[in-house]
Design a protein around this motif. Structure first.
Motif, PDB file in Angstrom:
ATOM      1  N   GLN A 188       0.806  -1.215   0.000  1.00  0.00           N
ATOM      2  CA  GLN A 188       0.000   0.000   0.000  1.00  0.00           C
ATOM      3  C   GLN A 188       0.842   1.270   0.000  1.00  0.00           C
ATOM      4  OE1 GLN A 188      -2.731  -0.579   3.277  1.00  0.00           O
ATOM      5  NE2 GLN A 188      -3.940  -2.062   2.141  1.00  0.00           N
ATOM      6  N   PHE A 189       1.558   1.542   1.083  1.00  0.00           N
ATOM      7  CA  PHE A 189       2.396   2.733   1.162  1.00  0.00           C
ATOM      8  C   PHE A 189       3.841   2.339   1.457  1.00  0.00           C
ATOM      9  CE2 PHE A 189      -1.752   4.652   2.456  1.00  0.00           C
ATOM     10  CZ  PHE A 189      -1.875   5.546   1.405  1.00  0.00           C
ATOM     11  N   HIS A 190       4.750   3.199   1.055  1.00  0.00           N
ATOM     12  CA  HIS A 190       6.182   2.967   1.282  1.00  0.00           C
ATOM     13  C   HIS A 190       6.559   3.203   2.735  1.00  0.00           C
ATOM     14  CE1 HIS A 190      10.268   4.663   1.821  1.00  0.00           C
ATOM     15  NE2 HIS A 190      10.638   3.703   0.981  1.00  0.00           N
ATOM     16  N   THR A 191       7.394   2.318   3.273  1.00  0.00           N
ATOM     17  CA  THR A 191       8.100   2.578   4.533  1.00  0.00           C
ATOM     18  C   THR A 191       9.535   2.097   4.352  1.00  0.00           C
ATOM     19  OG1 THR A 191       7.709   0.420   5.602  1.00  0.00           O
ATOM     20  CG2 THR A 191       5.980   2.094   5.849  1.00  0.00           C
ATOM     21  N   GLU A 192      10.448   2.689   5.089  1.00  0.00           N
ATOM     22  CA  GLU A 192      11.842   2.259   4.996  1.00  0.00           C
ATOM     23  C   GLU A 192      11.992   0.811   5.445  1.00  0.00           C
ATOM     24  OE1 GLU A 192      14.391   4.937   7.067  1.00  0.00           O
ATOM     25  OE2 GLU A 192      13.954   6.641   5.763  1.00  0.00           O
ATOM     26  N   GLU A 195      10.923  -1.349   2.579  1.00  0.00           N
ATOM     27  CA  GLU A 195      11.923  -1.264   1.520  1.00  0.00           C
ATOM     28  C   GLU A 195      13.125  -2.145   1.853  1.00  0.00           C
ATOM     29  OE1 GLU A 195      14.571   2.040  -0.973  1.00  0.00           O
ATOM     30  OE2 GLU A 195      13.145   2.703   0.569  1.00  0.00           O
ATOM     31  N   SER A 196      13.519  -2.156   3.125  1.00  0.00           N
ATOM     32  CA  SER A 196      14.661  -2.980   3.523  1.00  0.00           C
ATOM     33  C   SER A 196      14.354  -4.467   3.391  1.00  0.00           C
ATOM     34  CB  SER A 196      15.062  -2.668   4.971  1.00  0.00           C
ATOM     35  OG  SER A 196      14.124  -3.194   5.903  1.00  0.00           O
ATOM     36  N   MET A 197      13.053  -4.816   3.343  1.00  0.00           N
ATOM     37  CA  MET A 197      12.652  -6.212   3.208  1.00  0.00           C
ATOM     38  C   MET A 197      12.445  -6.621   1.749  1.00  0.00           C
ATOM     39  SD  MET A 197      12.486  -7.295   6.369  1.00  0.00           S
ATOM     40  CE  MET A 197      11.494  -8.764   6.340  1.00  0.00           C
ATOM     41  N   GLY A 198      12.712  -5.692   0.827  1.00  0.00           N
ATOM     42  CA  GLY A 198      12.603  -6.005  -0.592  1.00  0.00           C
ATOM     43  C   GLY A 198      11.496  -5.271  -1.319  1.00  0.00           C
ATOM     44  N   GLY A 199      10.805  -4.368  -0.650  1.00  0.00           N
ATOM     45  CA  GLY A 199       9.718  -3.631  -1.286  1.00  0.00           C
ATOM     46  C   GLY A 199      10.227  -2.654  -2.330  1.00  0.00           C
ATOM     47  N   ARG A 200       9.420  -2.470  -3.379  1.00  0.00           N
ATOM     48  CA  ARG A 200       9.760  -1.483  -4.415  1.00  0.00           C
ATOM     49  C   ARG A 200       8.496  -0.996  -5.107  1.00  0.00           C
ATOM     50  NH1 ARG A 200      10.330  -4.127  -9.663  1.00  0.00           N
ATOM     51  NH2 ARG A 200      10.462  -6.409  -9.505  1.00  0.00           N
TER      52      ARG A 200
END
Length: 217
Positions: A188-192, A195-200
């Motif tokens: 849904q929304f970006h979080t750091e 992102e560190s877990m592989g989100g993009r």
């Protein structure tokens, strides 16, 4: 760009392409199982502060984790080797969503109201919401919950009772989803943290194609 008001008693949404730049699409409606399923299959989700009317969001750029791309850091690999972990699904959905609520309220405030808890429990009873819990050496370490439709999982919130609890829950869940041929985890929304877990980020066009394929919309 206008924000659309949903009509009472009519289960429908405006086309997601009309969402504002911040992702806000509509206001009003309810949290019935039927409306929530229609929302998620079109990339729409509710998110609002306690006391507000229901706000419906559909960001044009989507932040996702592809299950096969879940990132396991070197420190997490070492950590997992030192402990015994067990994954449980729907151990106690109401307990998991409430733990997510309490942890967020204590840290930074939450959108998980009584109304939201009740709505997602109904969704779980209908077979669409899932809670994921991980046990470390026999003790509850953390978990998450979200909505599962077809081969798409829509993450809602996570909690940790022990260090790395929510990370281990997400890693184990992503690995299970990969084996089950799921297409994506919608963050849904970006979080750091994610992102560190592989989100993009992916484009709306790519996201919508995967949503149609994964949910059979």
């Amino acid at each position: 760009m206008p924000v659309y008001r949903l009509r009472e008693g009519e289960i429908s949404f405006p086309n997601p392409i009309y969402a504002r730049r911040d992702g806000l699409l509509a206001v009003g409606g309810d949290l019935s199982v039927e409306r929530l399923l229609l929302a998620y299959t079109h990339g729409i989700f509710p998110w609002y502060d306690p006391g507000e009317e229901i706000l419906w969001w559909c960001p044009r750029e989507r932040f996702v984790i592809f299950p096969k791309e879940i990132h396991i850091s070197r420190s997490m690999k070492k950590f997992s080797k030192r402990h015994e972990f067990r994954l449980a699904l729907n151990r106690d959905f109401a307990d998991t969503i409430h733990r997510c609520r309490v942890k967020r309220e204590f840290a930074e405030g939450t959108w998980i109201t009584d109304e939201m808890e009740e709505a997602y429990c109904r969704l779980q009873e209908a077979g669409y919401a899932v809670s994921v819990e991980v046990f470390e050496d026999g003790e509850l370490a953390g978990g998450l919950y979200g909505v599962s439709i077809g081969r798409c999982f829509f993450g809602e919130s996570m909690f940790s009772e022990k260090k790395n609890g929510s990370k281990m829950a997400l890693i184990a869940w992503a690995q299970l989803l990969e084996r089950s041929d799921f297409l994506l985890i919608d963050c849904q929304f970006h979080t750091e943290h994610l992102e560190s877990m592989g989100g993009r980020y992916i484009s709306w066009e790519e996201y919508d194609r995967m949503l149609q394929e994964g949910t059979g919309r």
